[in-house]
Scaffold this active site. Structure first.
Site, short mmCIF file in Angstrom:
data_model
loop_
_atom_site.label_atom_id
_atom_site.label_comp_id
_atom_site.label_asym_id
_atom_site.label_seq_id
_atom_site.Cartn_x
_atom_site.Cartn_y
_atom_site.Cartn_z
N SER A 51 0.86 -1.36 0.27
CA SER A 51 -0.06 -0.03 0.18
C SER A 51 0.81 1.29 -0.10
CB SER A 51 -0.92 0.03 1.11
OG SER A 51 -1.31 1.34 1.42
N GLU A 142 -15.18 -7.03 7.77
CA GLU A 142 -14.76 -5.97 8.85
C GLU A 142 -15.32 -6.39 10.31
OE1 GLU A 142 -15.04 -1.97 7.45
OE2 GLU A 142 -14.74 -1.06 9.67
N ASP A 154 -21.45 2.02 5.34
CA ASP A 154 -20.08 2.65 4.59
C ASP A 154 -20.05 1.98 3.32
OD1 ASP A 154 -19.90 3.76 6.80
OD2 ASP A 154 -18.23 2.88 7.63
N TYR A 206 -18.88 2.99 20.97
CA TYR A 206 -19.78 2.39 19.89
C TYR A 206 -20.45 1.21 20.42
CZ TYR A 206 -21.11 0.80 15.24
OH TYR A 206 -21.87 0.10 14.24
P1 ADP Z 1 -11.89 5.12 8.43
O1 ADP Z 1 -12.78 3.96 7.87
O2 ADP Z 1 -12.81 6.16 9.17
O3 ADP Z 1 -10.94 5.58 7.66
P2 ADP Z 1 -11.23 2.84 9.86
O4 ADP Z 1 -10.13 2.86 11.29
O5 ADP Z 1 -12.30 2.35 9.80
O6 ADP Z 1 -11.09 4.57 9.72
O7 ADP Z 1 -10.05 2.45 8.87
C1 ADP Z 1 -8.90 2.59 8.85
C2 ADP Z 1 -7.74 1.46 8.55
O8 ADP Z 1 -8.15 0.83 7.44
C3 ADP Z 1 -6.56 1.81 8.76
O9 ADP Z 1 -5.64 2.03 9.94
C4 ADP Z 1 -5.91 0.74 7.66
O10 ADP Z 1 -5.74 -0.38 8.72
C5 ADP Z 1 -6.89 0.50 6.91
N1 ADP Z 1 -6.66 1.19 5.52
C6 ADP Z 1 -7.44 2.15 5.05
N2 ADP Z 1 -6.91 2.40 3.83
C7 ADP Z 1 -5.72 1.90 3.51
C8 ADP Z 1 -4.89 1.94 2.66
N3 ADP Z 1 -5.16 3.04 1.52
N4 ADP Z 1 -3.69 1.50 2.64
C9 ADP Z 1 -3.52 0.38 3.70
N5 ADP Z 1 -4.56 0.32 4.77
C10 ADP Z 1 -5.75 1.30 4.49
MG MG Z 2 -14.10 2.36 8.86
#
Ligand code: ADP
Ligand code: MG
Length: 365
Positions: A51, A142, A154, A206
Site C-alpha cells: 500500500s 470488517e 459505509d 460504539y
Molecule cells: P476510516 O474507515 O474512518 O478511515 P478505520 O479505522 O475504520 O477508519 O479504517 C482505517 C484503517 O483501514 C487503517 O488504519 C488501515 O488499517 C486500513 N486502511 C484504509 N485505507 C488503507 C490504505 N489505503 N492502505 C492500507 N490500509 C488502509
Molecule cells: Mg472505517
C-alpha cells in the site's frame, strides 16, 4: 499477465448517525476520493499486499482465518475470508493499494479498501455479485475478521454512489434511493472540517451505544428500534440514559426522511436546520461528540454555515457544513482561528462532492 483494477470511494454521511444497526435510515454520499486496488492473480494460495499509504507490505494465505492476520492487511484478508466462507472462489496473487481517502478520519477508508479488494478479486475469478451482496461480504470481513463492529452504510455508499446524488438508505430493506444533491445549482458547497483528533475510546463507546439500543428494544418488546415510533414509547424505557439514546435514534430517523424531502425540493435552508438538530441530538442525547467537535460545529454556524454536524461514529473525525460558495474562504479562515484560539489541533478543511460509486477500471492483458 492480466491485472484487474478496481476503485471504491470513501463516503460522508450527510445525516442519520447510529441508525444503520437500528434498521433505520441514513443518507450518505460517496466521495470523489477513492481507493484503487490493482490485482495480479498468479494461481497460488497466497496474497502479497503493498500500500502506498502503509510503508510495510504484508502477505497472507487465502485460507487465513480470523485471528491469523493483523494490521491493515486484515481488511483485505477479511473480505477474502468472507468470500470463501460464502462459497465464492478466491485466488492468490499480488495486490497493490493506493488511496486519496484520508485514513482514520471517519470517511471510511476501511470500506473503500474492502470494496476495492472485493471487486478486483471478483473480476479475477469471474464472480458476479450485486452491490448488496458485495456490501454484506465487506461488512462481514470488517465485523468478524478485523473485529470492528460496524453497520452496512459505509459499504452501500461506497458501492452505490452517484454524481450529485445522496443515497437514502433504508436499513430494514437495505434499499438505496438516489436523492438530488445539487449544490452547484444553489451556489452551495459541502465543507468538511477534519478535526484531526484521534478517535479515543470510540470502539468501546460504539459498543455501549449499540447495547443501549438493543436493551431498550428488548424492554419495548420489539426486535429493533425500527418497530417503534413516536415520543410515547420513551416513557416505557426505565433507564434514563437508554431513553436518551432511543430519543436520538427515533428523532434522527425522522430527520433523515425530512432531509431527503427538503433536498429533493432544493430547500437547503431546511437541510441546514436538520443538520444542526442532528448535531444537537448527537451531543445531548447520544453523547458521541466531544468539546472539540462541538466547537467546530458551533463555529461553522456562527460564521455563516446553513447547518453543521459531526459525521461518522463520533468522538473525533469530521464535521460537515453547508456553506454558501462565496463564503468558503472566509469561513475556513474564521473556523481555523476559532479552533487555534481554544488550543485544539489544526484542522484539515476541504470541500467534498458526491461522486460515483465503486467500479472496475479495466481488465488489461
Ligand atoms: P476510516 O474507515 O474512518 O478511515 P478505520 O479505522 O475504520 O477508519 O479504517 C482505517 C484503517 O483501514 C487503517 O488504519 C488501515 O488499517 C486500513 N486502511 C484504509 N485505507 C488503507 C490504505 N489505503 N492502505 C492500507 N490500509 C488502509
Ligand atoms: Mg472505517
Amino acid at each position: 499477465m492480466t491485472t484487474y483494477t478496481a476503485y471504491a470511494p470513501g463516503r460522508i454521511n450527510l445525516i442519520g448517525e447510529h441508525t444503520d444497526y437500528n434498521l433505520g435510515f441514513a443518507m450518505p454520499i460517496a466521495l470523489e476520493e477513492r481507493t484503487t486496488v490493482t490485482f495480479e492473480p498468479d494461481g497460488s494460495d497466497r496474497i502479497t499486499l503493498a500500500s502506498d499509504e502503509e510503508g510495510v507490505g504484508s502477505a497472507f494465505d487465502v485460507t487465513a482465518q480470523p485471528g491469523d492476520v493483523d494490521g491493515w492487511a486484515s481488511y483485505a484478508a477479511g473480505v477474502v475470508w468472507a468470500l470463501a466462507q460464502a462459497g465464492h472462489p478466491v485466488v492468490g496473487g499480488a495486490m497493490s493499494v493506493h488511496s486519496d481517502v484520508p485514513i482514520g478520519a471517519g470517511l471510511s477508508s476501511s470500506a473503500a479498501l474492502e470494496c476495492a479488494v472485493l471487486l478486483s478479486m471478483n473480476a479475477a475469478t469471474g464472480t458476479e455479485l450485486d452491490n448488496l451482496d458485495v456490501a454484506r461480504l465487506a461488512q462481514r470481513g470488517e465485523n468478524d475478521f478485523v473485529g470492528a463492529p460496524t453497520g452496512l452504510m459505509d459499504q452501500l455508499a461506497s458501492l452505490g454512489g452517484e454524481v450529485d446524488r445522496a443515497l437514502l438508505i433504508d436499513f430494514e430493506t437495505s434499499s438505496v434511493e438516489p436523492v438530488a444533491f445539487e449544490l452547484d445549482a444553489h451556489d452551495l458547497v459541502l465543507l468538511v472540517v477534519n478535526s484531526n483528533a484521534a478517535h479515543q475510546h470510540s470502539t468501546g463507546e460504539y459498543r455501549a451505544r449499540r447495547e443501549s439500543c438493543t436493551r431498550a428494544a428488548r424492554e419495548l418488546g420489539v426486535d429493533t428500534l425500527r418497530d417503534v415510533q413516536g415520543e410515547d414509547v420513551l416513557e416505557r424505557i426505565g433507564d434514563s440514559v437508554d431513553r436518551a439514546r432511543v430519543r436520538h435514534v427515533l428523532s434522527e430517523n425522522q430527520r433523515v426522511l425530512e432531509c431527503a424531502k427538503a433536498m429533493a425540493s432544493g430547500d437547503f435552508r431546511r437541510v441546514g436546520t436538520l443538520m444542526d438538530q442532528s448535531h444537537a441530538s448527537m451531543r445531548d442525547d447520544f453523547e458521541i461528540t466531544t468539546p472539540h467537535i462541538d466547537l467546530i460545529a458551533e463555529s461553522l454556524g456562527v460564521h455563516g454555515a446553513l447547518g453543521a454536524r459531526m459525521t461518522g461514529g463520533g468522538f473525533g473525525g469530521c464535521v460537515i457544513a453547508l456553506v454558501p460558495a462565496p463564503d468558503v474562504d472566509r469561513i475556513t479562515t474564521a473556523v481555523t482561528s476559532d479552533i487555534a484560539e481554544r488550543g485544539f489541533p489544526d484542522p484539515t478543511i476541504f470541500t467534498a462532492r458526491a461522486g460515483r460509486g465503486a467500479a472496475l477500471v479495466n481488465d488489461r492483458t
